[in-house]
Design an enzyme around this catalytic site. Structure first.
Site, PDB file in Angstrom:
ATOM      1  N   SER A 115      30.870  85.036 -53.185  1.00 38.29           N
ATOM      2  CA  SER A 115      30.591  83.592 -54.454  1.00 38.29           C
ATOM      3  C   SER A 115      29.634  83.544 -54.398  1.00 38.29           C
ATOM      4  CB  SER A 115      31.125  82.784 -52.871  1.00 38.29           C
ATOM      5  OG  SER A 115      31.250  81.945 -51.917  1.00 38.29           O
ATOM      6  N   HIS A 136      35.692  88.400 -57.475  1.00 36.29           N
ATOM      7  CA  HIS A 136      35.083  86.867 -56.517  1.00 36.29           C
ATOM      8  C   HIS A 136      37.484  86.447 -56.799  1.00 36.29           C
ATOM      9  CE1 HIS A 136      33.841  82.658 -56.326  1.00 36.29           C
ATOM     10  NE2 HIS A 136      34.677  82.921 -55.214  1.00 36.29           N
ATOM     11  N   GLU A 148      37.994  86.151 -60.614  1.00 29.69           N
ATOM     12  CA  GLU A 148      36.030  85.723 -61.554  1.00 29.69           C
ATOM     13  C   GLU A 148      35.152  87.779 -60.957  1.00 29.69           C
ATOM     14  OE1 GLU A 148      32.629  82.704 -61.853  1.00 29.69           O
ATOM     15  OE2 GLU A 148      33.148  83.227 -59.504  1.00 29.69           O
ATOM     16  N   ASN A 186      30.751  78.357 -58.743  1.00 29.81           N
ATOM     17  CA  ASN A 186      29.880  78.384 -57.971  1.00 29.81           C
ATOM     18  C   ASN A 186      29.051  77.049 -58.108  1.00 29.81           C
ATOM     19  OD1 ASN A 186      32.173  77.565 -55.741  1.00 29.81           O
ATOM     20  ND2 ASN A 186      31.265  80.388 -55.003  1.00 29.81           N
TER      21      ASN A 186
END
Length: 279
Positions: A115, A136, A148, A186
């Site tokens: 992540s 991800h 992702e 993130n």
């Protein structure tokens, strides 16, 4: 297609389950047999629920029949794609990919479900940077639509195309980004969670009010503090530190309250208490 997954925990198990549901032959690895047994039990339970709701095209036993559980990395030698979903530790991941780079057939693609750890650094460690990429997945994997897809500095177009097509075959929507700290998900999410934690620390509002305001005012399905507890406060802290170090901007500084709660072992759902208490 032969699909490998390293790690039979929450994320790895979910990725393996979805891959097997999609008709792939799946190899799942973990370090100990007990971890594999636990992961298999969770997958069986998840498939059972989906079957009851009529959401499986094949019966659960047929999906499980496409899965092989192993403690030996040598079983990944003939995989077309191997996705790593182990602990968020760069040194441990690099060592794993160094081994996989020597074991997996030369044309095989390696991917990380990290992540926040730089894809380019892991790609270099693997010895096959053109055939390396970030995949991800979101938690819980069987329910969440997004993958992702993160291209490293040397990831080839063929690798990116293959991984995007694979994600689509898994019923997911792949969205691409480049390898910068936190990627997109993130980099945007974690500072918001961090700011909510800072609001608690400064006494701006109680956790229930902060979560309620973001749910009702911004139409978020889950408040930021509930989400931080769900992700794990230790994971949130680790990602904030990656952002702070990688981008060098003080707006990414982890909240002192976040750091203090992690030191106290209040990690959220997994420890039974974070911003809320859990049974």
């Amino acid at each position: 297609m032969k699909f490998g997954v390293i790690g039979a925990g929450q994320m790895g198990g979910g990725i393996a389950q979805v891959a097997a549901q999609s008709g792939f032959d799946v190899v799942v690895h973990d370090q100990k047999q007990e971890f594999l047994d636990r992961g298999r039990g969770v997958i069986e339970g998840s498939l059972g629920k989906l079957h009851e709701k009529g959401k499986l095209t094949d019966p659960p036993e047929a999906v499980l029949g496409r899965m092989q559980f192993t403690t030996s990395l040598q079983d990944f030698a003939d995989c077309d794609l191997v996705v790593e979903a182990i602990v968020e530790n760069e040194a441990i991941k690099k060592e794993l990919f160094r081994q996989l780079g020597e074991i997996v057939k030369p044309e095989g693609i390696l991917a990380s479900n990290t992540s926040s750890i730089p894809i380019t650094a892991l790609a270099t460690a693997s010895g096959r940077p053109t055939q390396f990429i970030g995949m991800h997945f979101m938690n819980p994997v069987p329910l969440m639509q997004l993958v992702e897809v993160i291209r490293g500095y040397q990831t080839s177009d063929d690798t990116a195309r293959f991984v995007n097509e694979t994600a689509e075959k898994m019923g997911k929507t792949p969205l691409s980004c480049n390898d910068y700290p936190g990627f997109v998900s993130n980099r945007i999410l974690m500072p918001m969670l961090n700011e909510a934690i800072q609001c608690v620390m400064e006494g701006v509002a109680e956790p229930e009010a902060i979560d309620g305001i973001m749910k009702m005012g911004m139409n978020h399905p889950m408040g930021p503090l509930t989400l931080a507890d769900f992700i794990g406060l230790d994971t949130c802290l680790a990602i904030m530190e990656v952002l702070h170090q990688g981008l060098g901007d003080d707006k990414y500084r982890p909240s002192p309250l976040l750091r203090k709660m992690v030191q106290a072992g209040l990690l959220g759902r997994k420890s039974g208490e974070g911003f809320y208490k859990y049974n």
